[in-house]
Write a protein that holds these residues in place. Sequence first.
Motif, PDB file in Angstrom:
ATOM      1  N   SER A  45       0.905  -1.244   0.104  1.00 43.12           N
ATOM      2  CA  SER A  45       0.042  -0.042   0.056  1.00 43.12           C
ATOM      3  C   SER A  45       0.758   1.292   0.159  1.00 43.12           C
ATOM      4  CB  SER A  45      -0.813  -0.042   1.089  1.00 43.12           C
ATOM      5  OG  SER A  45      -1.667  -1.106   1.176  1.00 43.12           O
ATOM      6  N   THR A  46       0.120   2.272  -0.463  1.00 46.42           N
ATOM      7  CA  THR A  46       1.191   3.609  -0.546  1.00 46.42           C
ATOM      8  C   THR A  46       0.954   4.142   0.896  1.00 46.42           C
ATOM      9  OG1 THR A  46      -1.195   4.827  -0.814  1.00 46.42           O
ATOM     10  CG2 THR A  46       0.152   4.328  -2.792  1.00 46.42           C
ATOM     11  N   GLU A  47      -0.110   3.837   1.805  1.00 49.35           N
ATOM     12  CA  GLU A  47       0.213   4.327   3.053  1.00 49.35           C
ATOM     13  C   GLU A  47       0.879   3.152   4.101  1.00 49.35           C
ATOM     14  OE1 GLU A  47      -2.934   3.477   1.729  1.00 49.35           O
ATOM     15  OE2 GLU A  47      -3.639   5.240   1.233  1.00 49.35           O
ATOM     16  N   PRO A  48       1.576   3.898   5.122  1.00 50.71           N
ATOM     17  CA  PRO A  48       2.442   2.934   5.778  1.00 50.71           C
ATOM     18  C   PRO A  48       1.708   1.948   6.882  1.00 50.71           C
ATOM     19  CG  PRO A  48       2.374   5.261   6.932  1.00 50.71           C
ATOM     20  CD  PRO A  48       1.691   5.214   5.475  1.00 50.71           C
ATOM     21  N   ALA A  49       1.995   0.892   7.280  1.00 51.48           N
ATOM     22  CA  ALA A  49       1.494   0.107   8.163  1.00 51.48           C
ATOM     23  C   ALA A  49       1.145   0.754   9.401  1.00 51.48           C
ATOM     24  CB  ALA A  49       2.244  -1.188   8.422  1.00 51.48           C
ATOM     25  N   ALA A  50      -0.022   0.371  10.237  1.00 48.45           N
ATOM     26  CA  ALA A  50      -0.180   0.833  11.409  1.00 48.45           C
ATOM     27  C   ALA A  50       0.534   0.383  12.559  1.00 48.45           C
ATOM     28  CB  ALA A  50      -1.833   0.939  11.689  1.00 48.45           C
ATOM     29  N   LYS A  51       0.783  -1.017  11.988  1.00 43.50           N
ATOM     30  CA  LYS A  51       1.839  -1.862  12.995  1.00 43.50           C
ATOM     31  C   LYS A  51       2.869  -2.576  12.042  1.00 43.50           C
ATOM     32  CE  LYS A  51       1.371  -4.767  17.173  1.00 43.50           C
ATOM     33  NZ  LYS A  51       0.376  -5.505  18.003  1.00 43.50           N
ATOM     34  N   LYS A  52       4.038  -2.353  12.547  1.00 43.89           N
ATOM     35  CA  LYS A  52       5.020  -3.111  11.548  1.00 43.89           C
ATOM     36  C   LYS A  52       4.686  -4.564  11.218  1.00 43.89           C
ATOM     37  CE  LYS A  52       9.894  -3.867  10.307  1.00 43.89           C
ATOM     38  NZ  LYS A  52      11.466  -3.592  10.856  1.00 43.89           N
ATOM     39  N   VAL A  53       4.422  -5.034  10.082  1.00 41.67           N
ATOM     40  CA  VAL A  53       4.103  -6.718   9.877  1.00 41.67           C
ATOM     41  C   VAL A  53       4.844  -6.758   8.309  1.00 41.67           C
ATOM     42  CG1 VAL A  53       1.884  -6.130   8.998  1.00 41.67           C
ATOM     43  CG2 VAL A  53       2.430  -8.194  10.100  1.00 41.67           C
ATOM     44  N   ASN A  54       4.834  -8.201   8.243  1.00 41.85           N
ATOM     45  CA  ASN A  54       5.201  -8.615   6.728  1.00 41.85           C
ATOM     46  C   ASN A  54       3.912  -9.064   6.004  1.00 41.85           C
ATOM     47  OD1 ASN A  54       8.130  -8.315   7.166  1.00 41.85           O
ATOM     48  ND2 ASN A  54       8.157 -10.103   8.292  1.00 41.85           N
ATOM     49  N   LEU A  78      -4.407 -15.259   9.135  1.00 41.05           N
ATOM     50  CA  LEU A  78      -3.594 -16.184   9.977  1.00 41.05           C
ATOM     51  C   LEU A  78      -2.308 -15.714   9.996  1.00 41.05           C
ATOM     52  CD1 LEU A  78      -4.822 -19.738   8.907  1.00 41.05           C
ATOM     53  CD2 LEU A  78      -5.320 -18.620  10.699  1.00 41.05           C
ATOM     54  N   SER A  79      -1.824 -15.018   9.005  1.00 40.28           N
ATOM     55  CA  SER A  79      -0.499 -14.461   9.007  1.00 40.28           C
ATOM     56  C   SER A  79      -0.133 -13.271   9.959  1.00 40.28           C
ATOM     57  CB  SER A  79      -0.165 -13.989   7.605  1.00 40.28           C
ATOM     58  OG  SER A  79       1.377 -13.065   7.322  1.00 40.28           O
ATOM     59  N   GLN A  93       1.953 -12.876  13.542  1.00 38.79           N
ATOM     60  CA  GLN A  93       2.806 -12.025  13.986  1.00 38.79           C
ATOM     61  C   GLN A  93       2.392 -11.234  14.903  1.00 38.79           C
ATOM     62  OE1 GLN A  93       4.849 -10.076   9.918  1.00 38.79           O
ATOM     63  NE2 GLN A  93       3.045 -11.241   9.183  1.00 38.79           N
ATOM     64  N   LYS A  94       1.268 -11.363  15.571  1.00 39.94           N
ATOM     65  CA  LYS A  94       0.850 -10.591  16.835  1.00 39.94           C
ATOM     66  C   LYS A  94       0.223  -9.320  16.428  1.00 39.94           C
ATOM     67  CE  LYS A  94       3.554 -13.550  20.044  1.00 39.94           C
ATOM     68  NZ  LYS A  94       2.408 -14.521  20.346  1.00 39.94           N
ATOM     69  N   TYR A  95      -0.081  -9.041  15.119  1.00 42.04           N
ATOM     70  CA  TYR A  95      -0.586  -7.504  14.768  1.00 42.04           C
ATOM     71  C   TYR A  95      -1.751  -7.602  15.532  1.00 42.04           C
ATOM     72  CZ  TYR A  95      -2.248  -4.222  11.390  1.00 42.04           C
ATOM     73  OH  TYR A  95      -2.922  -3.285  10.812  1.00 42.04           O
ATOM     74  N   PHE A  96      -2.795  -8.350  15.830  1.00 45.74           N
ATOM     75  CA  PHE A  96      -4.011  -7.869  16.446  1.00 45.74           C
ATOM     76  C   PHE A  96      -3.870  -7.905  17.926  1.00 45.74           C
ATOM     77  CE2 PHE A  96      -5.687 -10.348  12.731  1.00 45.74           C
ATOM     78  CZ  PHE A  96      -6.235  -9.307  12.048  1.00 45.74           C
ATOM     79  N   ASP A  97      -2.920  -8.311  18.474  1.00 48.78           N
ATOM     80  CA  ASP A  97      -2.655  -8.172  20.036  1.00 48.78           C
ATOM     81  C   ASP A  97      -2.464  -6.632  20.378  1.00 48.78           C
ATOM     82  OD1 ASP A  97      -2.175 -10.806  19.465  1.00 48.78           O
ATOM     83  OD2 ASP A  97      -0.259 -11.253  20.606  1.00 48.78           O
ATOM     84  N   ASN A  98      -3.236  -6.399  21.655  1.00 48.17           N
ATOM     85  CA  ASN A  98      -3.017  -5.213  22.162  1.00 48.17           C
ATOM     86  C   ASN A  98      -3.716  -4.175  21.198  1.00 48.17           C
ATOM     87  OD1 ASN A  98      -1.974  -6.060  24.831  1.00 48.17           O
ATOM     88  ND2 ASN A  98      -0.128  -6.303  23.430  1.00 48.17           N
ATOM     89  N   ASP A 117     -11.220  -4.654  23.892  1.00 55.34           N
ATOM     90  CA  ASP A 117      -9.699  -4.726  23.542  1.00 55.34           C
ATOM     91  C   ASP A 117      -9.413  -6.096  23.228  1.00 55.34           C
ATOM     92  OD1 ASP A 117      -9.954  -1.911  24.490  1.00 55.34           O
ATOM     93  OD2 ASP A 117      -9.199  -2.411  26.536  1.00 55.34           O
ATOM     94  N   ILE A 118      -8.755  -6.417  22.245  1.00 57.13           N
ATOM     95  CA  ILE A 118      -8.164  -7.639  21.758  1.00 57.13           C
ATOM     96  C   ILE A 118      -6.672  -7.789  22.440  1.00 57.13           C
ATOM     97  CG2 ILE A 118      -7.418  -9.204  20.035  1.00 57.13           C
ATOM     98  CD1 ILE A 118      -9.215  -7.800  18.246  1.00 57.13           C
ATOM     99  N   LYS A 119      -6.645  -8.448  23.703  1.00 55.75           N
ATOM    100  CA  LYS A 119      -5.383  -8.708  24.336  1.00 55.75           C
ATOM    101  C   LYS A 119      -4.595  -9.730  23.746  1.00 55.75           C
ATOM    102  CE  LYS A 119      -7.748  -8.634  28.601  1.00 55.75           C
ATOM    103  NZ  LYS A 119      -8.255  -9.103  29.838  1.00 55.75           N
ATOM    104  N   THR A 120      -4.899 -10.966  23.230  1.00 57.06           N
ATOM    105  CA  THR A 120      -4.185 -11.605  22.226  1.00 57.06           C
ATOM    106  C   THR A 120      -4.954 -12.449  21.074  1.00 57.06           C
ATOM    107  OG1 THR A 120      -4.316 -13.639  23.720  1.00 57.06           O
ATOM    108  CG2 THR A 120      -2.316 -12.106  24.079  1.00 57.06           C
ATOM    109  N   ALA A 121      -4.326 -12.673  19.973  1.00 59.21           N
ATOM    110  CA  ALA A 121      -5.158 -13.394  18.985  1.00 59.21           C
ATOM    111  C   ALA A 121      -4.227 -14.763  18.613  1.00 59.21           C
ATOM    112  CB  ALA A 121      -5.358 -12.484  17.854  1.00 59.21           C
ATOM    113  N   SER A 122      -4.994 -15.987  18.681  1.00 59.07           N
ATOM    114  CA  SER A 122      -4.020 -17.266  18.596  1.00 59.07           C
ATOM    115  C   SER A 122      -5.123 -18.031  17.883  1.00 59.07           C
ATOM    116  CB  SER A 122      -3.826 -17.667  20.001  1.00 59.07           C
ATOM    117  OG  SER A 122      -5.119 -18.051  20.694  1.00 59.07           O
ATOM    118  N   ALA A 123      -3.989 -18.887  16.853  1.00 66.88           N
ATOM    119  CA  ALA A 123      -4.314 -19.770  16.168  1.00 66.88           C
ATOM    120  C   ALA A 123      -4.305 -21.354  16.629  1.00 66.88           C
ATOM    121  CB  ALA A 123      -3.979 -19.711  14.583  1.00 66.88           C
ATOM    122  N   ALA A 124      -5.457 -22.173  16.451  1.00 69.02           N
ATOM    123  CA  ALA A 124      -5.255 -23.316  16.750  1.00 69.02           C
ATOM    124  C   ALA A 124      -4.089 -24.156  16.217  1.00 69.02           C
ATOM    125  CB  ALA A 124      -6.587 -24.161  16.864  1.00 69.02           C
ATOM    126  N   ALA A 125      -3.244 -24.981  16.900  1.00 67.45           N
ATOM    127  CA  ALA A 125      -2.434 -25.839  16.130  1.00 67.45           C
ATOM    128  C   ALA A 125      -2.943 -26.761  15.054  1.00 67.45           C
ATOM    129  CB  ALA A 125      -1.372 -26.409  17.040  1.00 67.45           C
TER     130      ALA A 125
END
Length: 282
Positions: A101-110, A151-152, A156-161, A274-282
């Motif tokens: 995107s032309t806009e920077p990421a709100a939180k650094k992520v790949n 899932l990516s 990368q804990k993008y949704f945490d906090n 508030d989303i404290k953590t987001a986790s995917a089942a193994a």
Amino acid sequence: MTKKTHQQQLAARKAKRQAEREIERRRQRRNLGITVTAIAAVVVVLVGVFVLFGVGGDDKPAASSSAPPENKPASIPTAMAPAPKRATPLASEVNCTYKKSTEPAAKKVNAPADGKIKASGTSKVSLNTSVGDLQLTLDSALAPCTVKSFLSLVGQKYFDNTKCHRLTVGEGLQVLQCGDPSGTGSGGPGYSFADEVYPTLQYGRGILAMANSGANTNGSQFFIVYGDASGLTPQYTAFGTIDEPSVKLIDKVAEAGVTPQNGPQDGTPITPVDIKTASAAA
């Protein structure tokens, strides 16, 4: 004056008095009839006033006594929507592309890697929030590229906090929107990808979908439909569902209302999510 003449005069006066009394009685009866008619008309009018305006007594009009404040939902459907399903299945594999995107990421992520991915299978994600755990099921048969991105971001804990920054409570649009670390409603992951929609797509209670700012602008923001979504057209990628106990947690948030921002029924939830953590089942 003779006796006979006198009697005739007395009889004439008596007849005159009787005639006058009869005229008076008729006048009184006529006046009484007019009065009764007028009273009846007034009663009808007053009854109409009572019915129309709810005048008198301790009772109040139903609208003023039962209608909720404008910043709260008037009602929330309780029936869960069926899980979305494509009328025509996708190919077994689809190609996914994630554009910077032309806009920077709100939180650094790949961004996820471009390439082919299977269009089948489900994945479980749990959002541990301030109002309880929200259990999501992502469906790759619906939107494989969206599921891969989500899932990516979870990994990368993008949704945490982060906060769910938007709640809508009006008829036709009852959703909770999350996925922007900036909390402004304009933040994203620094990349975008194409829509994965289809003409028969419908939204309802328990559906999970992507928010966007136009065609093919998907990023990280998503919304959960907790109630009525009859006002939505099929231009938002549905990529899974949320279970009923989780939706009931959002009901309580909705019932607490919104702090208006985009109108009286659209704003930030009064009860923070508030989303404290987001986790995917193994």
